[in-house]
Design a protein around this motif. Structure first.
Motif, mmCIF file in Angstrom:
data_model
loop_
_atom_site.group_PDB
_atom_site.id
_atom_site.type_symbol
_atom_site.label_atom_id
_atom_site.label_comp_id
_atom_site.label_asym_id
_atom_site.label_seq_id
_atom_site.Cartn_x
_atom_site.Cartn_y
_atom_site.Cartn_z
ATOM 1 N N ALA A 231 -30.953 -48.519 28.876
ATOM 2 C CA ALA A 231 -31.492 -49.380 29.930
ATOM 3 C C ALA A 231 -31.093 -48.863 31.309
ATOM 4 O O ALA A 231 -31.914 -48.834 32.237
ATOM 5 C CB ALA A 231 -30.988 -50.807 29.738
ATOM 6 N N THR A 232 -29.814 -48.433 31.447
ATOM 7 C CA THR A 232 -29.341 -47.905 32.729
ATOM 8 C C THR A 232 -30.100 -46.642 33.108
ATOM 9 O O THR A 232 -30.506 -46.450 34.261
ATOM 10 C CB THR A 232 -27.831 -47.617 32.661
ATOM 11 O OG1 THR A 232 -27.149 -48.797 32.240
ATOM 12 C CG2 THR A 232 -27.299 -47.162 33.999
ATOM 13 N N THR A 233 -30.313 -45.764 32.120
ATOM 14 C CA THR A 233 -31.046 -44.518 32.368
ATOM 15 C C THR A 233 -32.478 -44.796 32.796
ATOM 16 O O THR A 233 -32.982 -44.226 33.770
ATOM 17 C CB THR A 233 -31.034 -43.646 31.096
ATOM 18 O OG1 THR A 233 -29.684 -43.407 30.697
ATOM 19 C CG2 THR A 233 -31.731 -42.315 31.338
ATOM 20 N N LEU A 234 -33.130 -45.695 32.084
ATOM 21 C CA LEU A 234 -34.514 -46.059 32.433
ATOM 22 C C LEU A 234 -34.586 -46.606 33.854
ATOM 23 O O LEU A 234 -35.516 -46.291 34.613
ATOM 24 C CB LEU A 234 -35.038 -47.104 31.443
ATOM 25 C CG LEU A 234 -35.296 -46.623 30.017
ATOM 26 C CD1 LEU A 234 -35.478 -47.820 29.088
ATOM 27 C CD2 LEU A 234 -36.523 -45.717 29.957
ATOM 28 N N ILE A 260 -35.972 -53.893 26.879
ATOM 29 C CA ILE A 260 -34.640 -53.855 26.257
ATOM 30 C C ILE A 260 -33.955 -55.210 26.388
ATOM 31 O O ILE A 260 -33.297 -55.688 25.462
ATOM 32 C CB ILE A 260 -33.789 -52.730 26.884
ATOM 33 C CG1 ILE A 260 -34.322 -51.361 26.411
ATOM 34 C CG2 ILE A 260 -32.312 -52.883 26.520
ATOM 35 C CD1 ILE A 260 -33.628 -50.176 27.026
ATOM 36 N N PHE A 261 -34.132 -55.860 27.543
ATOM 37 C CA PHE A 261 -33.550 -57.193 27.712
ATOM 38 C C PHE A 261 -34.171 -58.183 26.733
ATOM 39 O O PHE A 261 -33.465 -58.990 26.122
ATOM 40 C CB PHE A 261 -33.754 -57.678 29.152
ATOM 41 C CG PHE A 261 -33.262 -59.080 29.377
ATOM 42 C CD1 PHE A 261 -31.921 -59.402 29.222
ATOM 43 C CD2 PHE A 261 -34.142 -60.090 29.730
ATOM 44 C CE1 PHE A 261 -31.458 -60.698 29.424
ATOM 45 C CE2 PHE A 261 -33.695 -61.395 29.933
ATOM 46 C CZ PHE A 261 -32.351 -61.693 29.772
ATOM 47 N N ASN A 265 -31.229 -58.449 24.503
ATOM 48 C CA ASN A 265 -30.512 -59.418 25.335
ATOM 49 C C ASN A 265 -29.412 -58.740 26.136
ATOM 50 O O ASN A 265 -28.323 -59.298 26.344
ATOM 51 C CB ASN A 265 -29.926 -60.536 24.469
ATOM 52 C CG ASN A 265 -29.932 -61.869 25.199
ATOM 53 O OD1 ASN A 265 -30.822 -62.133 25.998
ATOM 54 N ND2 ASN A 265 -28.946 -62.704 24.930
ATOM 55 N N TYR A 266 -29.716 -57.504 26.609
ATOM 56 C CA TYR A 266 -28.739 -56.761 27.399
ATOM 57 C C TYR A 266 -29.210 -56.677 28.845
ATOM 58 O O TYR A 266 -30.344 -56.291 29.125
ATOM 59 C CB TYR A 266 -28.542 -55.339 26.862
ATOM 60 C CG TYR A 266 -27.595 -54.533 27.734
ATOM 61 C CD1 TYR A 266 -26.221 -54.693 27.611
ATOM 62 C CD2 TYR A 266 -28.088 -53.655 28.702
ATOM 63 C CE1 TYR A 266 -25.338 -53.985 28.430
ATOM 64 C CE2 TYR A 266 -27.218 -52.948 29.519
ATOM 65 C CZ TYR A 266 -25.846 -53.116 29.375
ATOM 66 O OH TYR A 266 -24.992 -52.420 30.195
ATOM 67 N N PHE A 304 -28.967 -65.677 32.649
ATOM 68 C CA PHE A 304 -28.225 -64.933 31.620
ATOM 69 C C PHE A 304 -26.953 -64.339 32.205
ATOM 70 O O PHE A 304 -25.862 -64.446 31.623
ATOM 71 C CB PHE A 304 -29.116 -63.831 31.038
ATOM 72 C CG PHE A 304 -28.392 -62.869 30.149
ATOM 73 C CD1 PHE A 304 -28.158 -63.166 28.812
ATOM 74 C CD2 PHE A 304 -27.920 -61.651 30.644
ATOM 75 C CE1 PHE A 304 -27.477 -62.277 27.987
ATOM 76 C CE2 PHE A 304 -27.238 -60.754 29.820
ATOM 77 C CZ PHE A 304 -27.013 -61.075 28.497
ATOM 78 N N LEU A 305 -27.068 -63.680 33.368
ATOM 79 C CA LEU A 305 -25.905 -63.069 33.994
ATOM 80 C C LEU A 305 -24.881 -64.124 34.394
ATOM 81 O O LEU A 305 -23.674 -63.914 34.266
ATOM 82 C CB LEU A 305 -26.345 -62.259 35.222
ATOM 83 C CG LEU A 305 -27.162 -60.999 34.929
ATOM 84 C CD1 LEU A 305 -27.697 -60.394 36.219
ATOM 85 C CD2 LEU A 305 -26.348 -59.965 34.162
ATOM 86 N N ASN A 306 -25.383 -65.246 34.868
ATOM 87 C CA ASN A 306 -24.480 -66.331 35.254
ATOM 88 C C ASN A 306 -23.751 -66.901 34.036
ATOM 89 O O ASN A 306 -22.540 -67.134 34.066
ATOM 90 C CB ASN A 306 -25.276 -67.435 35.950
ATOM 91 C CG ASN A 306 -24.371 -68.529 36.501
ATOM 92 O OD1 ASN A 306 -23.501 -68.260 37.314
ATOM 93 N ND2 ASN A 306 -24.571 -69.741 36.026
#
Length: 519
Positions: A231-234, A260-261, A265-266, A304-306
């Motif tokens: 996900a980071t690479t994309l 990917i999320f 769920n990342y 989600f992040l919260n």
């Protein structure tokens, strides 16, 4: 018992049988050290939902031993479980408790394991300078003790240097890691250093180089099913294309981050920016439907992040905070409802108009069919040639002139001289052997028409007879029909035909064909 577990670790069912037997034996013997060991193994062998309970049991058993190393190990393990659950602050609390116990021992491996865990958590929280200090200590230790841990530490150090803007130091760490990976023959780490340098090149503004490196690292990352780094690479490939103003390419990569999320769920604080780019893109392209989709998704990501405690006090306020997103969402929904209502009004209006037009067309057809029937049975009006009438009406003209013109009119009609092209009043006067002063009066009293109407009506009457009898003429264009009876222009013909028949030539021919087909 531990040997039996190790021998059967690939057989999960048999492994759990041995673990349960070992756990039961330890409980019966009240062997707290053995209990702590079994719980630690159970954590690594069990589904995530059971790990925290086993970690708690491990801590309880370890505390009863009064062994600093075992208690420190138990707290470290519980911290790792919380870290895996994305509960970073809680994880850090347990790592600090672990450090308090382990620092009293002479076990260097345990001490640096705690340091590395604390450093990794501080990195995720955003305390990069503190993380760098701890990683640097770990790197020195692991350079002599553990090759893989050494490489992991270098990789983490490089990422931290990138985060604080020291891009040259990040490149140095990545180069050091690449060489060490080759020297130690730990080739699975090579793509990760390439990936880290790709992100670093992006930070330096070298977007093409960043794309090249990131895409080079992608196959290994995908093969390892490392969806976090994928996900980071994309995200950074997409952001590089965005910086290069290749927006369509960028959008494709941002959508993959979203996928990917949705699937795993990342999500991470930095890569959530994918949704901001997606929203901006569809806003610029006036695609409210797509913009609304990603506004809703970003609201979900923020929640989600919260929920996972990724939002921390020292983080920069987002460009798209929840208040703004909610307002944007409401505005787009109102706009879409308004557009849908407008579309509905247009559809209803068009339906009503269609019905009206159909109704009018039906009335129109009935009306013109009546006119058509009259035309089909209409007898040609004969000129008023009664001598007494003519002399009374035209007393100011020599009777012999009137008589001559009337006879010439009959000849004019019989010989169809009216079919001449561009027939004017001057030409008509010459053909009827009189002058332009007498012509209007004589024609009016003989036919009840103006000179122009008289000539035009003769042409149209002739054309109607031709249309009735000659199928070839029925297929002429309007221009050809006008030329057939001597009109100088199509407009003059159309006007004359409509004036005489009350309908267009096209409608007349259509009705004629229908009538002939029915007979």
């Amino acid at each position: 018992m531990s040997d039996a577990v190790n021998l059967n670790q690939k057989d999960s069912i048999r492994t759990h049988v041995y673990l349960e037997a070992w756990l039961l034996k330890a409980k019966l013997q009240a062997d707290q050290r053995q209990l702590a060991t079994v719980y630690k193994i159970l954590i690594s062998k069990s589904p995530r939902q059971f790990r925290l309970a086993f970690a708690d049991s491990m801590v309880v058993a370890a505390q009863k031993t009064k062994d600093d190393l075992l208690m420190g190990s138990a707290y470290l393990t519980k911290g790792i479980v919380h870290y895996d659950r994305k509960e970073l602050k809680t994880a850090l609390d347990y790592y600090l408790r672990a450090d308090n116990y382990i620092s009293r021992t002479d076990n260097s491996d345990a001490k640096y394991m705690v340091k590395y865990s604390i450093a990794l958590t501080k990195y995720h929280i955003g305390f990069y300078d503190e993380a760098i200090a701890l990683f640097t200590q770990c790197m020195k230790y692991y350079s002599e003790e553990n090759d893989r841990a050494y490489l992991n530490t270098i990789h983490s150090l490089g990422i931290c240097y990138n985060k604080i803007g020291n891009f040259d130091k990040c490149s140095l760490m990545n180069a050091t890691g690449l060489k060490a990976s080759e020297d130690f023959e730990i080739i699975e780490m090579i793509p990760y250093f390439i990936n880290s340098e790709g992100i670093n090149q992006f930070s330096k503004g070298k977007y093409y180089e960043a794309i090249k490196m990131l895409l080079k690292s992608m196959p290994t990352i995908k093969r390892k099913k490392d969806f976090a780094n994928e996900a980071t690479t994309l995200f950074y490939v997409g952001k590089s294309y965005w910086k290069l103003e290749q927006y369509d390419k960028a959008i494709g990569y941002f959508k993959e981050v979203d996928q990917i999320f949705q699937t795993h769920n990342y999500m991470r604080e930095d890569i959530r920016e994918s949704y901001e780019f997606l929203i901006e893109h569809y806003n610029n392209n006036k695609n409210e439907q797509a913009e609304l989709i990603y506004v809703k998704k970003l609201l979900k990501v923020n929640q989600f992040l919260n929920d996972n405690k990724y939002y921390l006090a020292n983080k920069v306020i987002k460009e798209y905070d929840n208040t703004k997103l909610a307002a944007t969402k409401t505005a787009i929904e109102k706009s879409l409802r308004r557009k849908n209502n407008t579309k509905l009004i247009i559809i209803v209006s068009m339906s009503i108009m269609g019905f009206i037009m159909l109704y009018r067309y039906t009335i129109f057809r009935k009306k013109y069919r009546k006119k058509f029937q009259v035309l089909m049975t209409k007898a040609k009006k004969q000129p008023n040639t009664d001598p007494v009438t003519m002399m009374e009406a035209l007393s100011d003209i020599n009777p012999e002139v009137v008589e001559t013109v009337i006879k010439n009119m009959q000849r004019f009609e019989q010989k169809k001289e009216f079919l001449q092209k561009d027939l004017t009043q001057v030409k008509l006067a010459a053909l009827l052997d009189t002058n332009t002063r007498y012509i209007p009066k004589i024609v009016w009293h003989a036919t009840g028409k103006t000179t122009i109407d008289y000539m035009c009506d003769l042409k149209i009457e002739y054309l109607i007879e031709q249309l009735k009898t000659d199928s070839r003429v029925r297929n002429y264009t309007q221009k050809a029909l006008g030329q057939e009876v001597g009109f100088g222009s199509t407009q003059n013909f159309a006007r004359a035909f409509k004036s005489y028949t009350g309908m267009t030539s096209t409608l007349f021919i259509s009705e004629l064909k229908r009538t002939l087909k029915e007979t």
